[in-house]
Write an enzyme that holds these catalytic residues in place. Structure first.
Site, PDB file in Angstrom:
ATOM      1  N   ASP A  81      -7.314  -2.470   2.840  1.00 14.70           N
ATOM      2  CA  ASP A  81      -6.022  -2.686   3.495  1.00 14.70           C
ATOM      3  C   ASP A  81      -5.082  -3.451   2.560  1.00 14.70           C
ATOM      4  OD1 ASP A  81      -4.017  -2.693   5.388  1.00 14.70           O
ATOM      5  OD2 ASP A  81      -5.088  -3.938   6.841  1.00 14.70           O
ATOM      6  N   GLY A  82      -3.807  -3.363   2.850  1.00 19.35           N
ATOM      7  CA  GLY A  82      -2.786  -4.087   2.098  1.00 19.35           C
ATOM      8  C   GLY A  82      -2.579  -5.483   2.661  1.00 19.35           C
ATOM      9  N   ALA A  83      -1.554  -6.150   2.161  1.00 16.14           N
ATOM     10  CA  ALA A  83      -1.207  -7.489   2.654  1.00 16.14           C
ATOM     11  C   ALA A  83       0.272  -7.725   2.391  1.00 16.14           C
ATOM     12  CB  ALA A  83      -2.033  -8.553   1.949  1.00 16.14           C
ATOM     13  N   LYS A  94      -0.722 -10.889   7.097  1.00 12.88           N
ATOM     14  CA  LYS A  94      -0.645  -9.462   7.386  1.00 12.88           C
ATOM     15  C   LYS A  94       0.105  -9.251   8.696  1.00 12.88           C
ATOM     16  CE  LYS A  94      -4.112  -6.845   6.920  1.00 12.88           C
ATOM     17  NZ  LYS A  94      -3.097  -5.903   6.455  1.00 12.88           N
ATOM     18  N   GLY A  96       3.084  -7.167   8.712  1.00 23.82           N
ATOM     19  CA  GLY A  96       4.445  -6.678   8.472  1.00 23.82           C
ATOM     20  C   GLY A  96       4.668  -5.311   9.112  1.00 23.82           C
ATOM     21  N   GLU A 103      -6.102  -4.298  12.712  1.00 26.88           N
ATOM     22  CA  GLU A 103      -6.558  -4.582  11.344  1.00 26.88           C
ATOM     23  C   GLU A 103      -7.644  -5.656  11.363  1.00 26.88           C
ATOM     24  OE1 GLU A 103      -2.459  -3.412   8.949  1.00 26.88           O
ATOM     25  OE2 GLU A 103      -2.800  -5.487   9.480  1.00 26.88           O
ATOM     26  N   LYS A 121       2.933  -9.533  -4.201  1.00 27.55           N
ATOM     27  CA  LYS A 121       2.328 -10.105  -2.990  1.00 27.55           C
ATOM     28  C   LYS A 121       1.504 -11.366  -3.274  1.00 27.55           C
ATOM     29  CE  LYS A 121       3.696  -6.456  -0.556  1.00 27.55           C
ATOM     30  NZ  LYS A 121       2.823  -5.499   0.085  1.00 27.55           N
TER      31      LYS A 121
HETATM   32  C1  5RP Z   1       0.502  -3.857   8.396  1.00 20.03           C
HETATM   33  C2  5RP Z   1       0.086  -4.716   7.270  1.00 20.03           C
HETATM   34  C3  5RP Z   1       0.260  -4.184   5.897  1.00 20.03           C
HETATM   35  O1  5RP Z   1      -0.975  -4.215   5.249  1.00 20.03           O
HETATM   36  C4  5RP Z   1       1.250  -5.027   5.161  1.00 20.03           C
HETATM   37  O2  5RP Z   1       2.447  -5.076   5.913  1.00 20.03           O
HETATM   38  C5  5RP Z   1       1.542  -4.478   3.754  1.00 20.03           C
HETATM   39  O3  5RP Z   1       2.220  -3.272   3.862  1.00 20.03           O
HETATM   40  P1  5RP Z   1       2.718  -2.466   2.597  1.00 20.03           P
HETATM   41  O4  5RP Z   1       1.502  -1.923   1.918  1.00 20.03           O
HETATM   42  O5  5RP Z   1       3.597  -1.380   3.183  1.00 20.03           O
HETATM   43  O6  5RP Z   1       3.499  -3.410   1.723  1.00 20.03           O
HETATM   44  O7  5RP Z   1      -0.394  -5.805   7.430  1.00 20.03           O
HETATM   45  O8  5RP Z   1       0.388  -4.505   9.630  1.00 20.03           O
END
Ligand code: 5RP
Length: 219
Positions: A81-83, A94, A96, A103, A121
Site C-alpha cells: 500500500d501507499g502512504a 494514511k 488521503g 486498509e 512522502k
Molecule cells: C488511501 C491512502 C493512500 O495510500 C494514500 O493516500 C497515498 O495515495 P497515493 O498513492 O495516491 O499518493 O492511504 O486511503
C-alpha cells in the site's frame, strides 16, 4: 522524473515482494494503481487478492485478478500500500484516499506491510499532511472539538466524501505527531472514531521509495 514516473517505478518494484501462490493484500491510491497494473501479468501466479477499497477491487477485477473477501482469509504474507507520509521508523499517515479503515483491516491480516511511495512522502515528523480520521457521522462535531482540546489541531469534515463504510472523514491540520503509537492508541478510543489514519501499530516493515536515482529500500 515526474512523481507519476516515481510511482510507476515503485509499483513495479513491489511485484518482487509478492509471494508466488499466495493471496496478496492490495491497498488503495494512485501508487497502488501502478502496482495493480504491474501485478496483472502475474495474475496466474497468485491465489488472488484481498482489497482495501471498492476502487481497488474494481481495478483488480477489470484486470482479471481474483478478489477474495477479507472474511475468507486468516493471514496473508504481504500487504502492499501507499502512504501520505512515512517517517524513518516506518510509521505512516494514511487515508488521503479515504480508505484507511479497510486498509488497516487488511494490514492487520498481513505479516509484512510493504509501503510504496515517491520520495516526497518521506518526512522526519508526521503531521504536515492533514491527518484523516474516519468518524461515524453523528460524532463528527464531538471528535472535532476533542481534537482541538487534546492536540490543538484544526479539524474539519472533508467535504463531499462518504467512505466505503458510509462514514465521514475528519481531516486534522497543524499536528506534529512526535509519538505516533501513543496518539493512535488514544484517538482510537474516542467514541465515534472508526479509524485514525496513523499507522504505527501496523507500520511498514519495508518502504520502497521512488527517487530520481531509482528505488531506495528502507527497512
Ligand atoms: C488511501 C491512502 C493512500 O495510500 C494514500 O493516500 C497515498 O495515495 P497515493 O498513492 O495516491 O499518493 O492511504 O486511503
Amino acid at each position: 522524473m515526474t512523481q507519476d514516473e516515481l510511482k510507476a517505478l515503485v509499483g513495479q518494484a513491489a511485484v518482487a515482494h509478492v509471494v508466488p501462490g499466495s493471496i496478496v493484500g492490495v491497498g488503495t491510491g494512485s501508487t497502488v494503481n501502478c502496482f495493480i497494473d504491474a501485478l496483472a501479468p502475474l495474475k496466474d501466479q497468485i491465489a488472488g487478492a484481498v482489497s482495501s477499497s471498492v476502487k481497488s477491487t474494481e481495478r483488480l477485477l477489470a484486470l482479471g485478478i481474483k478478489v477474495l473477501d477479507a472474511n475468507e482469509v486468516s493471514s496473508i504474507p504481504v500487504y502492499i500500500d501507499g502512504a501520505d507520509e512515512i517517517d524513518h521508523g516506518g510509521h505512516m499517515i494514511k487515508g488521503g484516499g479515504a480508505a484507511l479503515t479497510r486498509e488497516k483491516i487488511v494490514a492487520d491480516l498481513a505479516e509484512r506491510f510493504i509501503c510504496i511511495a515517491d520520495a516526497s512522502k518521506l518526512v522526519d515528523t508526521l503531521g504536515a499532511f492533514p491527518l484523516p480520521v474516519e468518524v461515524i457521522p453523528m460524532a463528527a462535531t464531538q471528535v472535532i472539538r476533542r481534537f482541538g482540546q487534546a492536540y490543538g489541531g484544526q479539524a474539519q469534515v472533508r467535504a463531499g466524501v462518504t467512505t466505503d463504510n458510509g462514514n465521514v472523514i475528519v481531516d486534522v491540520r497543524g499536528l506534529q505527531i512526535t509519538d505516533p503509537l501513543a496518539m493512535e492508541a488514544e484517538v482510537s478510543q474516542w467514541p465515534g472514531v472508526v479509524t485514525v489514519g496513523i499507522f504505527a501499530r501496523h507500520k511498514a516493515k519495508v518502504c520502497l521509495l521512488g527517487t530520481p536515482e531509482g528505488v531506495r529500500t528502507l527497512t
